[in-house]
Design a protein around this motif. Structure first.
Motif, PDB file in Angstrom:
ATOM      1  N   GLU A 384       0.837  -1.202   0.000  1.00 50.95           N
ATOM      2  CA  GLU A 384       0.000   0.000   0.000  1.00 50.95           C
ATOM      3  C   GLU A 384       0.873   1.254   0.000  1.00 50.95           C
ATOM      4  N   THR A 385       0.423   2.289  -0.708  1.00 51.69           N
ATOM      5  CA  THR A 385       1.088   3.588  -0.703  1.00 51.69           C
ATOM      6  C   THR A 385       0.269   4.523   0.174  1.00 51.69           C
ATOM      7  N   VAL A 386       0.863   4.951   1.267  1.00 47.06           N
ATOM      8  CA  VAL A 386       0.173   5.798   2.246  1.00 47.06           C
ATOM      9  C   VAL A 386       0.933   7.108   2.383  1.00 47.06           C
ATOM     10  N   ALA A 387       0.211   8.199   2.310  1.00 48.70           N
ATOM     11  CA  ALA A 387       0.820   9.520   2.449  1.00 48.70           C
ATOM     12  C   ALA A 387       0.422  10.134   3.781  1.00 48.70           C
ATOM     13  N   PHE A 388       1.337  10.873   4.377  1.00 45.64           N
ATOM     14  CA  PHE A 388       1.086  11.572   5.633  1.00 45.64           C
ATOM     15  C   PHE A 388       1.195  13.071   5.366  1.00 45.64           C
ATOM     16  N   VAL A 389       0.145  13.788   5.685  1.00 50.82           N
ATOM     17  CA  VAL A 389       0.144  15.237   5.482  1.00 50.82           C
ATOM     18  C   VAL A 389      -0.305  15.906   6.772  1.00 50.82           C
ATOM     19  N   GLY A 390      -0.073  17.196   6.817  1.00 48.23           N
ATOM     20  CA  GLY A 390      -0.446  17.964   8.003  1.00 48.23           C
ATOM     21  C   GLY A 390       0.494  19.138   8.170  1.00 48.23           C
ATOM     22  N   PRO A 391       0.179  20.033   9.081  1.00 44.52           N
ATOM     23  CA  PRO A 391       1.042  21.196   9.292  1.00 44.52           C
ATOM     24  C   PRO A 391       2.384  20.791   9.890  1.00 44.52           C
ATOM     25  N   SER A 392       3.342  21.704   9.885  1.00 41.92           N
ATOM     26  CA  SER A 392       4.655  21.434  10.470  1.00 41.92           C
ATOM     27  C   SER A 392       4.495  21.103  11.954  1.00 41.92           C
ATOM     28  N   GLY A 393       5.240  20.085  12.395  1.00 42.02           N
ATOM     29  CA  GLY A 393       5.168  19.678  13.791  1.00 42.02           C
ATOM     30  C   GLY A 393       4.015  18.753  14.099  1.00 42.02           C
ATOM     31  N   ALA A 394       3.321  18.276  13.056  1.00 44.04           N
ATOM     32  CA  ALA A 394       2.167  17.410  13.291  1.00 44.04           C
ATOM     33  C   ALA A 394       2.579  15.992  13.664  1.00 44.04           C
ATOM     34  N   GLY A 395       3.819  15.603  13.320  1.00 41.93           N
ATOM     35  CA  GLY A 395       4.281  14.257  13.652  1.00 41.93           C
ATOM     36  C   GLY A 395       4.582  13.403  12.439  1.00 41.93           C
ATOM     37  N   LYS A 396       4.612  14.005  11.261  1.00 45.56           N
ATOM     38  CA  LYS A 396       4.820  13.231  10.026  1.00 45.56           C
ATOM     39  C   LYS A 396       6.204  12.583   9.993  1.00 45.56           C
ATOM     40  N   THR A 397       7.242  13.395  10.173  1.00 47.21           N
ATOM     41  CA  THR A 397       8.605  12.859  10.147  1.00 47.21           C
ATOM     42  C   THR A 397       8.840  11.926  11.328  1.00 47.21           C
ATOM     43  N   THR A 398       8.165  12.188  12.443  1.00 42.71           N
ATOM     44  CA  THR A 398       8.287  11.307  13.606  1.00 42.71           C
ATOM     45  C   THR A 398       7.818   9.897  13.267  1.00 42.71           C
ATOM     46  N   ILE A 399       6.759   9.795  12.456  1.00 40.52           N
ATOM     47  CA  ILE A 399       6.283   8.485  12.017  1.00 40.52           C
ATOM     48  C   ILE A 399       7.406   7.724  11.309  1.00 40.52           C
ATOM     49  N   ILE A 400       8.101   8.427  10.410  1.00 36.21           N
ATOM     50  CA  ILE A 400       9.212   7.806   9.679  1.00 36.21           C
ATOM     51  C   ILE A 400      10.299   7.365  10.652  1.00 36.21           C
ATOM     52  N   GLN A 401      10.651   8.234  11.603  1.00 41.82           N
ATOM     53  CA  GLN A 401      11.715   7.915  12.554  1.00 41.82           C
ATOM     54  C   GLN A 401      11.338   6.744  13.451  1.00 41.82           C
ATOM     55  N   MET A 402      10.069   6.628  13.778  1.00 44.34           N
ATOM     56  CA  MET A 402       9.635   5.513  14.616  1.00 44.34           C
ATOM     57  C   MET A 402       9.691   4.191  13.847  1.00 44.34           C
ATOM     58  N   ILE A 403       9.365   4.229  12.551  1.00 49.31           N
ATOM     59  CA  ILE A 403       9.430   3.011  11.745  1.00 49.31           C
ATOM     60  C   ILE A 403      10.878   2.540  11.614  1.00 49.31           C
ATOM     61  N   LEU A 404      11.810   3.486  11.542  1.00 46.58           N
ATOM     62  CA  LEU A 404      13.223   3.136  11.489  1.00 46.58           C
ATOM     63  C   LEU A 404      13.776   2.798  12.872  1.00 46.58           C
ATOM     64  N   ARG A 405      12.960   2.952  13.871  1.00 46.31           N
ATOM     65  CA  ARG A 405      13.325   2.733  15.258  1.00 46.31           C
ATOM     66  C   ARG A 405      14.528   3.566  15.682  1.00 46.31           C
ATOM     67  N   PHE A 406      14.509   4.829  15.261  1.00 43.53           N
ATOM     68  CA  PHE A 406      15.468   5.783  15.811  1.00 43.53           C
ATOM     69  C   PHE A 406      15.090   6.087  17.262  1.00 43.53           C
ATOM     70  N   TYR A 407      13.811   5.942  17.567  1.00 44.90           N
ATOM     71  CA  TYR A 407      13.281   6.106  18.925  1.00 44.90           C
ATOM     72  C   TYR A 407      12.301   4.973  19.200  1.00 44.90           C
ATOM     73  N   ASP A 408      12.084   4.701  20.475  1.00 48.11           N
ATOM     74  CA  ASP A 408      11.067   3.743  20.896  1.00 48.11           C
ATOM     75  C   ASP A 408       9.868   4.495  21.457  1.00 48.11           C
ATOM     76  N   PRO A 409       8.675   3.979  21.231  1.00 51.97           N
ATOM     77  CA  PRO A 409       7.499   4.652  21.796  1.00 51.97           C
ATOM     78  C   PRO A 409       7.469   4.552  23.316  1.00 51.97           C
ATOM     79  N   ALA A 410       6.928   5.592  23.954  1.00 50.52           N
ATOM     80  CA  ALA A 410       6.765   5.554  25.407  1.00 50.52           C
ATOM     81  C   ALA A 410       5.658   4.579  25.787  1.00 50.52           C
ATOM     82  N   MET A 411       4.642   4.494  24.927  1.00 52.10           N
ATOM     83  CA  MET A 411       3.533   3.554  25.114  1.00 52.10           C
ATOM     84  C   MET A 411       3.154   2.998  23.749  1.00 52.10           C
ATOM     85  N   GLY A 412       2.507   1.837  23.766  1.00 53.72           N
ATOM     86  CA  GLY A 412       2.091   1.207  22.524  1.00 53.72           C
ATOM     87  C   GLY A 412       3.243   0.476  21.871  1.00 53.72           C
TER      88      GLY A 412
END
Length: 600
Positions: A384-412
């Motif tokens: 599937e091709t999924v796009a993430f849009v929203g204003p700056s600071g909405a969390g779009k790039t964070t989604i990418i960083q979480m998938i790469l596991r640059f960070y771990d979620p605090a919950m979930g």
């Protein structure tokens, strides 16, 4: 751009309390693999020390036999002295070669260990330390350690042996004079210990300022065009000058203490020698000692005094090396916020690319009070091709960083093909992901090497095919040496759009089942964007593709568009569905497409 922070008062206090010289014990694991080489170096060191201690014995024989009628005996004594000198020269050269090699080898291992550690650290680590400071520790601090291992330690051990052996031979030569010398030792040792403690703290502070200076310089030089464009040169010069002057002031304090300690040690030592020599001369006049014995004793006294003076100098070097070692150990022992499991689960092959966010909450370590993701639930199906849009600071790039596991979620949790990313080794699952970052990184290498970074074993033909797919072939072929052209540090020879196309070619070459595009076409002109978009459309047919974009024109063809705001998912659907809903996406669409029509 901020100036590098000064070493804190608390940090300095902690250094004062700790036994910093003990930090050198951290070098033992690096020395132990070369224990045979170290043993040989110690043998050579002991040989030179013993030969040095034997020299005064030969001198005594020569002095006491100046008046002998047996010229042959006198010649033998001189020949013996010459042989001892030759043995000393050979032993010293051997010691130098062995300890220098040991120092170079150990420091090379330390540098590799530190680099191996920091290159694998998650981005959270770099939120609290400047990369320039890390580089300073790898270079400046390890150079100091190399000097100590390759020179200072061996000299210290040699002088320690000469000090001990000289004292013993002084006692055997004249117990009376030796007793007088021993009275002087406490007067020499106390200043070394007292001032050495203060010297250690200042030496560590000096190293901190040097690291801060390197960090500030690296930051300014890496952004030199921005500095010049905003006429920030004078401010940058002033910041760097202030840090450099602070480093110089710390160095001046260190030099002052070293100089003061040297004055005390040398004066007390040689004052004692003069006193002992005066008493010894009286004994010779009274017939209690031979002239040769006095000369022998004086030579030993000078050797012992020289050893003490050398040890006082080297003690300061060891203090500096202890501080440098501690700074390196801090890097080696830093706990990473993101860790691989002891026994990671292996992803089933081939990887499908099924990604799931399950009630994910996350805050950046530097912004603990602001949620970057707040209860995000997203399921992305394979292919599937999924796009993430929203204003700056909405969390779009964070989604990418979480998938790469640059960070771990605090919950979930976040899963790939049903497996929690925390149960996988990062190197394992990242092989299945290709990334085009928002700020493309171009290395100081050729165009071929930059694209092949995506897959090191790729052939030249595959590199060129990826470049063609990313609409990068034409401008690369036009470079002076084509694909072998050096692109300069950070790709200074390329435009912003060209850098992004090289980064896209790198991701295409990786041929991974999951493709992450973080503003991948933001710096492209309309023609290049159309060509790259066609390549991305073709590439995404057989892969799970996540696209982060501000320009909505690039995501209209996505299977699904997820709208983020303040770290939450506020809408999901196709372009037409979201426009019809008249929500945030519709407002963004009206702004962009209306502005585009007005501009035309």
């Amino acid at each position: 751009m901020r100036p590098a922070p000064a070493p804190s008062h608390t940090a300095v206090k902690e250094r004062e309390k700790s036994k910093k010289i003990g930090a050198l014990r951290a070098l033992v694991p690096f020395l132990w693999p070369y224990r045979v080489l170290m043993f040989c170096a110690i043998l050579a060191l002991m040989l030179t020390a013993m030969v040095s201690l034997a020299m005064p014995l030969a001198v005594r024989r020569v002095v006491d036999n100046f008046g002998t009628a047996n010229a042959a005996l006198l010649d033998q004594y001189f020949m013996a002295a010459l042989a001892i000198a030759a043995l000393l020269a050979v032993g010293t050269a051997l010691r130098f070669a062995l300890v220098s090699r040991l120092g170079e080898r150990v420091v090379a291992d330390i540098r590799k260990s530190v680099f191996d550690r920091v290159i694998a650290m998650s981005p959270a680590f770099y939120e609290n330390i400047m990369t320039g400071e890390v580089v300073s520790r790898i270079t400046t601090d390890t150079t100091l350690i190399q000097s100590v291992i390759g020179s200072s330690v061996s000299i210290a051990l040699r002088n320690l042996l000469i000090f001990i052996g000289g004292l013993v031979l002084m006692l055997l030569t004249s117990a009376k004079l030796a007793g007088l010398v021993l009275l002087i030792v406490p007067a020499v040792v106390v200043p070394i210990l007292t001032l050495g403690r203060r010297l250690r703290v200042i030496s560590r502070e000096t190293q901190d300022w040097i690291a801060a200076s390197s960090g500030n310089a690296a930051e300014s030089l890496s952004a030199v065009q921005t500095v010049q464009a905003f006429t920030h040169e004078n401010v940058s010069k002033a910041q760097f000058g202030d840090i450099t002057e602070s480093s110089f002031e710390a160095a001046k304090r260190r030099i002052k203490i070293r100089a003061f300690m040297t004055v005390i040690v040398i004066f007390l030592t040689f004052a004692g020698i003069v006193g002992v020599l005066w008493i010894g001369a009286r004994d010779v006049r009274m017939g209690d000692m031979t002239p040769g014995a006095l000369v022998q004793f004086v030579i030993y006294a000078v050797m012992v005094a020289g050893a003490v003076a050398a040890l006082s100098e080297i003690w300061g070097e060891l203090q500096r090396a202890a501080g440098a070692t501690e700074r390196l150990v801090e890097l080696l022992q830093t706990e990473d916020a993101v860790k691989d499991p002891d026994q990671g689960t292996t992803l089933a092959q081939p990887v499908k690319g099924h990604i799931n966010f399950e009630d994910v909450r996350f805050t950046y370590p530097s912004r603990p009070d602001t949620a970057a993701l707040d209860g995000v639930n997203i399921e992305i199906n394979p292919g599937e091709t999924v796009a993430f849009v929203g204003p700056s600071g909405a969390g779009k790039t964070t989604i990418i960083q979480m998938i790469l596991r640059f960070y771990d979620p605090a919950m979930g949790r976040i899963t790939l093909d049903g497996v929690d990313l925390r149960e996988l080794t990062r190197a394992d699952f990242r092989r299945s992901i290709a990334l085009v970052p928002q700020d493309p990184v171009i290395f100081a290498a050729s165009a071929t090497e930059n694209i092949r970074f995506g897959r090191p074993d790729a052939t030249d033909a595959e590199v060129e095919a990826a470049a063609r797919a990313a609409a990068a072939h034409d401008f690369i072929a036009a470079l002076p040496e084509g694909y072998n052209s050096y692109l300069g540090e950070r790709g200074v020879m390329l435009s912003g759009g060209q850098k992004q196309r090289v980064a896209i070619a790198r991701a295409i070459l990786r041929d991974a089942p999951v493709l992450l595009l973080d503003e991948a076409t933001s710096a492209l002109d309309a023609e290049s964007e159309r060509a790259v978009q066609q390549a991305v459309d073709m590439l995404s047919k057989d892969r799970t593709t996540l696209i982060v974009a501000h320009r909505l024109a690039t995501v209209k063809k996505a299977d699904r568009i997820i709208v983020l705001e303040a770290g939450r998912v506020v809408a999901t659907g196709t372009h037409d569905q979201l426009v019809a809903n008249d929500g945030l996406y519709a407002r963004l669409a009206r702004l962009q497409f209306t502005d585009g029509i007005a501009a035309e």
